[in-house]
Design a protein around this motif. Sequence first.
Motif, PDB file in Angstrom:
ATOM      1  N   THR A 178     -39.202  11.382   9.767  1.00  0.00           N
ATOM      2  CA  THR A 178     -39.518  10.128  10.804  1.00  0.00           C
ATOM      3  C   THR A 178     -38.479   9.115  11.059  1.00  0.00           C
ATOM      4  N   GLU A 204     -45.088  19.042  12.458  1.00  0.00           N
ATOM      5  CA  GLU A 204     -45.505  18.073  11.304  1.00  0.00           C
ATOM      6  C   GLU A 204     -44.315  17.398  11.093  1.00  0.00           C
ATOM      7  N   THR A 205     -44.691  15.988  10.623  1.00  0.00           N
ATOM      8  CA  THR A 205     -43.485  15.141  10.215  1.00  0.00           C
ATOM      9  C   THR A 205     -43.693  14.617   8.752  1.00  0.00           C
ATOM     10  N   TYR A 206     -42.607  13.973   8.299  1.00  0.00           N
ATOM     11  CA  TYR A 206     -42.794  13.420   6.942  1.00  0.00           C
ATOM     12  C   TYR A 206     -41.790  12.152   6.973  1.00  0.00           C
ATOM     13  N   THR A 214     -45.906  19.152   0.520  1.00  0.00           N
ATOM     14  CA  THR A 214     -46.641  20.395   0.546  1.00  0.00           C
ATOM     15  C   THR A 214     -48.022  20.289   1.248  1.00  0.00           C
ATOM     16  N   ALA A 215     -48.214  19.127   1.801  1.00  0.00           N
ATOM     17  CA  ALA A 215     -49.455  19.360   2.477  1.00  0.00           C
ATOM     18  C   ALA A 215     -49.125  19.407   4.019  1.00  0.00           C
ATOM     19  N   GLN A 216     -48.213  19.077   4.511  1.00  0.00           N
ATOM     20  CA  GLN A 216     -47.588  19.371   5.764  1.00  0.00           C
ATOM     21  C   GLN A 216     -47.345  20.804   5.945  1.00  0.00           C
ATOM     22  N   THR A 218     -48.254  23.199   3.853  1.00  0.00           N
ATOM     23  CA  THR A 218     -49.503  24.106   3.815  1.00  0.00           C
ATOM     24  C   THR A 218     -49.940  24.295   5.102  1.00  0.00           C
ATOM     25  N   LYS A 219     -50.223  23.156   6.163  1.00  0.00           N
ATOM     26  CA  LYS A 219     -50.467  23.410   7.530  1.00  0.00           C
ATOM     27  C   LYS A 219     -49.795  24.278   8.129  1.00  0.00           C
TER      28      LYS A 219
ATOM     29  N   PHE B   7     -54.172  20.521  -0.808  1.00  0.00           N
ATOM     30  CA  PHE B   7     -54.155  19.121  -0.521  1.00  0.00           C
ATOM     31  C   PHE B   7     -54.523  18.680  -1.636  1.00  0.00           C
ATOM     32  N   SER B 251     -52.758  12.824   0.922  1.00  0.00           N
ATOM     33  CA  SER B 251     -52.371  14.384   0.831  1.00  0.00           C
ATOM     34  C   SER B 251     -53.462  14.834   2.255  1.00  0.00           C
ATOM     35  N   ALA B 254     -52.671  13.654   5.699  1.00  0.00           N
ATOM     36  CA  ALA B 254     -51.332  14.518   6.358  1.00  0.00           C
ATOM     37  C   ALA B 254     -51.947  15.839   6.505  1.00  0.00           C
ATOM     38  N   GLY B 255     -52.781  16.345   5.720  1.00  0.00           N
ATOM     39  CA  GLY B 255     -53.147  17.784   6.137  1.00  0.00           C
ATOM     40  C   GLY B 255     -54.446  17.667   7.010  1.00  0.00           C
ATOM     41  N   TYR B 256     -55.279  16.758   7.029  1.00  0.00           N
ATOM     42  CA  TYR B 256     -56.370  17.147   8.307  1.00  0.00           C
ATOM     43  C   TYR B 256     -56.346  16.189   9.326  1.00  0.00           C
ATOM     44  N   VAL B 257     -55.522  15.075   9.135  1.00  0.00           N
ATOM     45  CA  VAL B 257     -55.555  14.119  10.452  1.00  0.00           C
ATOM     46  C   VAL B 257     -54.248  14.214  11.112  1.00  0.00           C
ATOM     47  N   SER B 258     -53.106  13.657  10.476  1.00  0.00           N
ATOM     48  CA  SER B 258     -52.030  13.838  11.087  1.00  0.00           C
ATOM     49  C   SER B 258     -50.779  13.318  10.134  1.00  0.00           C
ATOM     50  N   SER B 259     -49.811  14.014   9.986  1.00  0.00           N
ATOM     51  CA  SER B 259     -48.711  13.893   8.866  1.00  0.00           C
ATOM     52  C   SER B 259     -47.949  12.435   9.596  1.00  0.00           C
ATOM     53  N   THR B 260     -48.119  12.258  10.879  1.00  0.00           N
ATOM     54  CA  THR B 260     -47.402  10.925  11.439  1.00  0.00           C
ATOM     55  C   THR B 260     -47.879   9.827  10.834  1.00  0.00           C
ATOM     56  N   LYS B 262     -49.752   9.451   8.042  1.00  0.00           N
ATOM     57  CA  LYS B 262     -49.973   9.652   6.642  1.00  0.00           C
ATOM     58  C   LYS B 262     -50.106   7.908   5.864  1.00  0.00           C
TER      59      LYS B 262
END
Lengths: 393, 290
Positions: A178, A204-206, A214-216, A218-219, B7, B251, B254-260, B262
């Motif tokens: 980001t 995904e973003t980080y 890993t969460a992103q 994994t998705k 997660f 975690s 980022a996994g279930y909602v949005s990593s943006t 987080k």
Amino acid sequence: MSRYTHVLRSVAVGATALALSSFSLMHSALAQSTIKLGSVLSITGPASFLGDPEDKTLKMYVDKINAAGGVDGKKIELVVYDDGGDANKARTFATRLVEDDKVVAMIGGSTTGTTMAMIPVFEEAQIPFISFAGAVEIIDPVRKYVFKTPHTDKMACEKIFENIKARKFTKVAMISGTDGFGSSMRAQCLKVAPNYGVSIVAEETYGPRDSDMTAQLTKIKAAPGVEAVVNPGFGQGPAIVTRNYAQLGMSSTPFYQSHGVASKSFIELAGPAAEGVRLPAAALLVADKLPDNDPQKKVVTEYKATYEDTTKQPVSTFGGHAYDGLYILVDAMKRAKSTDPKKVRDEIEATKGFVGTGGIVTMSPTDHLGLDLSAFRMLEVKNGDWTLVQPGS
Amino acid sequence: MSELLQFLISGLTVGAVYALVALGFTLVYHASDVVNFAQGEFVMLGGMVTVFAYAAGVPLPLAALLAVIVAVVIGLLLYWLAIAPARGASAVSLIIITIGASILLRGAAQIVFDKQFHKLPAFSGDAPIHLLGAVIQPQSLWVLGGAALVVLTLYYVMERTLIGKAVVATAANRLAARLVGVNVATVMALAFGGSAAIGAIAGILITPITLTSYDVGTLLALKGFAAAMLGGMGNPLGAVIGGLLLGLLESFGAGYVSSTYKDAIAFIVILAVLFVAPQGLVGRRTVERV
């Protein structure tokens, strides 16, 4: 008595005047014999891996040029400020370079953010500005006094998708940083993907300072039909993404990084996880692996040797951007036979066939970068080192 | 299901680190009412000293021990040179001092070490452990185990030893503690040294996962502080709960909602908790203790 003081006084005044005039004479002589160049770099802070090699490169080569007699007999005087990656600071330093230091040209600006903040200052002062930052927005639209040396993020996307297309993949996932570079490149990739028949099926973003992605991933792993993954970003983030990628056992899916990680430290940080990762980068990274007939071979091997001998650190393409900027400017000043900013600007724009570390530069009034896709080489990490990917594979 | 587990593992690993940083905040706050914003710098020191000692040929366990010692020494120096002379200054002044110390330490690290990122090898290899479709890095177990060990040790020291009782007494009432013969200055120095050690251990444990550089402390201090607030400032149990919860929130967010969003999700939840329970999730408890 009073006559005596009068004489004394006039002698004193005369001496002072003489001293002052000789000082100002000296001063103007000094001013005439040097060319003042300005630079604002992110030597510290989160983008220090860009600014640090740039700073070292500029100092190294300015010394070299001066030792060899300078430019048309004039020595270069380099004024460098460290903005720490902060766009506000960069703008303040830009103003200082123009108003106090009275530089004739500006090379530098390590990040897109700092460069964009400084552009108005140099445009207004009509002083040529060669940036070392990545994003295409610096030179598109073309601004009269602004140039840049590194490949754009748009070109990186095109090079990556070209390779993905050659491997007959169409479904791609993206995981982007980001930070300024990551989000700019993400937007460019989304824009050019359709040109290569590529659809982005997961995104995904980080954060640039995140320590676990890993969460992103994994998705992305769970998203159906992903054939390749692209990671726009720079700094240590992509190295962590690469490690997480391998940890999650995703290595069978081709993984592309950007030129934002094009330094040996990426391979070191990512470790064995980097094996098989592909990225577009300048010829500099594979200097010793280039065929002898490659036009860039001489320039990149010389720069690499000089940089590594002097700094005892592995070369990165970022220092190379500074090398290119400095020599494009010096060449332009030599051709202009002048340090007048306007004449120098015209000559920078007239640069033709300049062989730099980033590629072969031919600028024009509509192109202030002067590189095409051939400047990028597609590399793959093999056995802890970069290797050239054969076209079409 | 395997995603949920993944997660969970990611969240707990990161959360354990936040918990250790929060524990450092808590320990110092508990004993001295100082919010030590240089806490993140101890994490950085732990990682960086280990990296450089290891690169110089010192075996990893010794390098790690050296890093802890360096951090403790700097923690004590911070107390003796900056905090103790400012005794009686307002809380804000003390916070400004610790922020200054944090900037100083970061600057010094930049000169003593360098500006590059560094890594450490994982303590017991990189071969991932597969569990119900999720992947666990061996280093995650080190982080979780190390954090648990630190928490248990701290619990034991606080509950069962004379030193721990002295800390609790100092926290409850400084004057009363002094009257019954507790050397308050020593207790506070211990708290600073102890929190530096905890921070350094966190830094050593996570470096193989997250890499380290001279400026990793800033964000960790922020997250650790948030975790301490979430759990209840000054409460060790709260620090652990807050840290793990924050890691899990990030975690799952980022996994279930949005990593943006987080980071935003984590902080929004913290704000919400603080609105409902300003003392934090497990606040208060320490106030009554003597």
